[in-house]
Design a protein around this motif. Structure first.
Motif, PDB file in Angstrom:
ATOM      1  N   PRO A  46       0.812  -1.213   0.000  1.00 48.38           N
ATOM      2  CA  PRO A  46       0.000   0.000   0.000  1.00 48.38           C
ATOM      3  C   PRO A  46       0.845   1.261   0.000  1.00 48.38           C
ATOM      4  O   PRO A  46       2.014   1.251   0.326  1.00 48.38           O
ATOM      5  CB  PRO A  46      -0.800  -0.100   1.284  1.00 48.38           C
ATOM      6  N   GLN A  55      -4.956   0.080  -2.232  1.00 46.42           N
ATOM      7  CA  GLN A  55      -6.066  -0.561  -1.587  1.00 46.42           C
ATOM      8  C   GLN A  55      -6.984  -1.273  -2.592  1.00 46.42           C
ATOM      9  O   GLN A  55      -7.561  -2.278  -2.291  1.00 46.42           O
ATOM     10  CB  GLN A  55      -6.851   0.581  -0.957  1.00 46.42           C
ATOM     11  N   SER A  81      -0.390  -0.097   6.662  1.00 43.47           N
ATOM     12  CA  SER A  81      -1.370   0.649   5.917  1.00 43.47           C
ATOM     13  C   SER A  81      -2.368   1.264   6.861  1.00 43.47           C
ATOM     14  O   SER A  81      -2.700   0.703   7.890  1.00 43.47           O
ATOM     15  CB  SER A  81      -2.064  -0.297   4.954  1.00 43.47           C
ATOM     16  N   HIS A 139      -9.015  -3.831   1.867  1.00 36.87           N
ATOM     17  CA  HIS A 139      -8.264  -4.028   0.638  1.00 36.87           C
ATOM     18  C   HIS A 139      -9.078  -4.917  -0.269  1.00 36.87           C
ATOM     19  O   HIS A 139      -9.549  -5.975   0.134  1.00 36.87           O
ATOM     20  CB  HIS A 139      -6.914  -4.700   0.950  1.00 36.87           C
ATOM     21  N   TRP A 176      -1.041  -9.012   5.944  1.00 30.72           N
ATOM     22  CA  TRP A 176      -1.721  -7.756   6.250  1.00 30.72           C
ATOM     23  C   TRP A 176      -1.772  -7.501   7.744  1.00 30.72           C
ATOM     24  O   TRP A 176      -1.754  -8.427   8.537  1.00 30.72           O
ATOM     25  CB  TRP A 176      -3.156  -7.792   5.713  1.00 30.72           C
ATOM     26  N   ASN A 193      -9.611  -8.202   3.746  1.00 32.55           N
ATOM     27  CA  ASN A 193      -8.891  -8.432   2.504  1.00 32.55           C
ATOM     28  C   ASN A 193      -9.764  -9.294   1.593  1.00 32.55           C
ATOM     29  O   ASN A 193      -9.897 -10.492   1.801  1.00 32.55           O
ATOM     30  CB  ASN A 193      -7.570  -9.146   2.826  1.00 32.55           C
TER      31      ASN A 193
END
Lengths: 471, 257
Positions: free
Chosen positions: A2, A217, A243, A248, A270, A276
């Motif tokens: 990101p 994103q 991030s 995302h 992440w 996600n």
């Protein structure tokens, strides 16, 4: 990776911090989403009219589709979406210095053994990247062969016809709610074209594109592997990604033309506040071969099912995935293989690890259409539970409309047992080391397919994760 | 307590961890450097439990008495600490670890013995492993196989002996290593143990066995008979011969009486 100005969450259970640097983004839309915002995004990118229309249409589809009621818990997602900045234009030049990066993040990089240059990149420090020289010589090689490896924005700008011909053909906006969302607000990602017969030995690595707009994103990637070509694309990295975003939603479309071979490898870790939700799909033509190698770590909820649509005779698809669900995380992952033509074959191998209160679900679809004679598919999903509180489920959907098809499915669930731990400890390993070795052995069949540096990082990451898992 | 003892077990009582069931009801045993002790006994007599309690198996809990290894309180140590102190257990049922090669497994075991900031030299390790495999007449490809995964009974025991050879313990606990082995496999295991004893005459062995057979190949200094959680008779190798001839009947009678 990101783009954002805020760094937050390591994805490792031990770290739940966030920090904000002083740098302001060059431009960002207001929170939330409507047609006005979509127009702003398209205008900022100086897009042709057709793309704006596509985006607006996609937004209508997104608004019309209900939130999925299957997979993971999305009940709090709307709240997150209302606060999301759907477009943030990153700084042209990152101005944060390495000295501004908090000590504990540096230490994590140190423990993960990430090379200095890459650490700076991951921390969003806009330093000279050592690989730039390497990148330049590769770039020359690619250009001489007619390979296009660009940001998705440059792809649209510089190769409008090729782009328009294929964009959205593998994953149309109407495919699902989040594909629609991505189609409305996409930004960042790669555009790749490999001409007929071209074979690339060096993988195309997304992190080489550091000086261009980085993955965001709502990244959108479009890859066309033309007839008889061979290539490997690598995206992501095992290091924790920082991030601000807690959402995302990427879309990856791949077209593998006749007799081509393409492998797409992605490993992502992440921060654990992240939803996600990714759609990745390949359309595989006559005699072609597609492989997804997919690693999912971290996030709050991941829903991701790489797919192969085997459209013509002799097409082959493989999906190999590793999912790791730590405390409070839910990995709802798997794969889909759709057999449309005769003599197509596929295999799915999925390995999941659940630790603490983590939950991993295998969700897969194997569909064989009438007329896809002699289609063959094999699915193997193995789950490893670290603690009593860990959870795993298996949802294998199999739909077969063709008599001559042969489909196999095998699922195993194993627990790390006292006897196994004792055996390793009686050889001198402490509990965490023993646990890490068992986990590494469990994912080995897939880890050995990873590029070496990724496999090494993944191993280190597992060791770090296991340190907190016992006691 | 005998200062020369490498292992000294005194009045050891132990039970299954989650139950009240006592299996060891006061065991006394002294092993000196270089000695081979055999413990024989019928099923359920507690002989295997004794080995597991010494090694630190979590399924058992010591409730009384002491186990001292080279002057240190073993019961106070985790299984990995016991291993690093020089205790090795050859398992009756070695566990499978899919995806982990024997070489990697052993490298990790040796790495665990080093300080956190020390890294095991890979070339040194490779050399050691090859030398140990040669010593035991084992094919080098063996080390590339995943630990016990798909192994025959004999291969599993061979793997235990290879691990022993690499880790070089000062006390080897052999938990019914001979069970389920044909005579050829039994000889390989016995030869391995004897080779390691020749190399290190101070290595002591506690051999848990059901049968006298293995004692033809690994000659014990002492044989103990265990019955209902206690050692009821101790003596030289002749005890094993007598047991083989008479069985455990007289201990049963004595126990009832």
């Amino acid at each position: 990776m990101p783009t954002n100005e805020v760094i937050q969450g390591l994805g490792l259970d031990d770290y739940k911090f966030g920090f904000v640097t002083d740098s302001e983004p060059v431009f960002r839309t207001r929170p939330g989403l409507d047609a006005e915002i979509v127009r702003q995004i398209s205008e900022r990118k100086d897009e042709p009219e057709w793309m704006l229309k596509r985006r607006l249409k996609a937004l209508r589809i997104y608004d019309a589709k209900p939130m999925p009621d299957w997979g993971g818990d999305l009940s709090e997602l709307q709240e997150t979406l209302d606060q999301t900045y759907f477009y943030v234009k990153p700084q042209e030049q990152m101005e944060r210095s390495w000295d501004d990066v908090p000590e504990n993040i540096k230490q994590t990089f140190e423990r993960l053994g990430i090379p200095e240059a890459e650490r700076k990149l991951l921390a969003g420090v806009g330093a000279q990247y050592d690989s730039e020289m390497v990148y330049h010589s590769l770039k020359e090689e690619w250009e001489s062969k007619g390979v296009i490896f660009d940001s998705i924005e440059d792809g649209l700008r510089n190769h409008p016809e090729l782009f328009r011909k294929h964009f959205g053909t593998v994953i149309p906006a109407a495919d699902n709610k989040f594909a629609a969302l991505n189609s409305a607000v996409w930004s960042g990602g790669s555009f790749v074209y490999i001409p007929p017969g071209v074979e690339l030995e060096t993988p195309l690595q997304a992190y080489f594109r550091v000086n261009q707009e980085r993955l965001g994103q709502f990244e959108r990637t479009l890859i066309i592997a033309d007839e008889g070509s061979r290539a490997h694309y690598i995206e992501g990295c095992t290091a924790p990604v920082y991030s601000t975003d807690s959402f995302h939603s990427g879309v990856i479309e791949i077209i593998v033309n006749r007799d081509a071979f393409f492998r797409y490898t992605t490993i992502q870790n992440w921060s654990n506040n992240m939803y996600n939700l990714v759609t990745q799909r390949a359309r595989v033509h006559r005699g072609a071969h597609m492989e997804w190698l997919d690693g999912n770590l971290g996030s709050k909820l991941t829903m991701k099912y790489p797919s192969c649509y085997l459209m013509e005779e002799g097409a082959h698809g493989e999906i190999m995935s590793i999912a790791y669900a730590g405390d409070g995380q839910h990995q709802d992952t798997g794969g889909k293989v759709i057999h449309v033509a005769p003599n197509t074959s596929s295999s799915i191998v999925s390995k999941s690890i659940s630790k603490g209160t983590g939950r991993s679900s295998y969700r897969g679809l194997c569909k064989v259409y009438d007329g896809a004679t002699n289609a063959k598919s094999n699915v193997e999903c193995d789950a490893l539970l670290i603690n009593e509180t860990s959870r795993t489920d298996t949802f294998p959907y199999i739909e077969i409309d063709e008599r001559s098809a042969s489909v196999g499915h095998e699922a195993t669930v194993s627990k790390v047992g006292d006897e196994q731990l004792f055996y390793l400890m009686s050889r001198g390993m402490d509990e965490a080391e023993a646990m890490a070795l068992i986990v590494r052995g469990f994912i080995e069949p897939i880890a050995k397919e990873l590029p070496l540096e990724y496999a090494v990082e993944l191993n280190r990451l597992i060791e770090l994760e296991m340190e907190g898992s016992v006691g | 307590m005998n200062d020369a003892a490498i292992l000294s077990v005194a009045g050891l009582r132990a039970k299954v961890a989650d139950e009240d069931l006592h299996i060891l009801k006061g065991v006394d045993l002294v092993i000196r450097p270089g000695e081979v002790h055999a413990i024989m006994g019928p099923n359920g007599s507690g002989k295997s439990t004794l080995a597991k309690v010494v090694a630190g198996h979590p399924a058992y809990e010591a409730t009384g008495g002491s186990v001292t290894f080279r002057g240190e309180d073993l019961l106070d140590m985790e299984p990995d600490e016991r291993s690093q102190a020089g205790v090795f257990m050859a398992f009756q049922y070695p566990v499978e670890i899919p995806g982990v090669s024997i070489a990697n497994f052993l490298r990790t075991s040796l790495q665990a013995r080093l300080e956190d900031d020390e890294e095991l030299d890979l070339f040194d390790f490779q050399e050691l492993l090859m030398e140990r495999m040669e010593l035991l007449d084992t094919d080098p490809s063996f080390a590339q196989r995943p630990v016990n995964d798909g192994f025959s009974g004999g291969e599993k025991k061979r793997n235990e002996i290879l691990q022993m050879a690499v880790l070089k313990p000062s006390l080897a606990l052999m938990d019914e290593t001979d069970s389920g082995l044909d005579i050829d496999a039994l000889k390989i295991v016995a030869q391995g143990v004897n080779t390691l004893r020749q190399e290190n005459p101070d290595m002591s062995v506690l051999l848990i066995t059901h049968y006298q057979r293995i004692l033809n190949y690994i000659i014990p200094d002492m044989v103990h008979v265990m019955f209902k959680g206690r050692i009821v008779e101790s003596g030289g190798p002749e005890v094993a011969m007598e047991l083989e001839a008479r069985g455990y009947e007289e201990y049963r009678k004595a126990h009832v009486a």
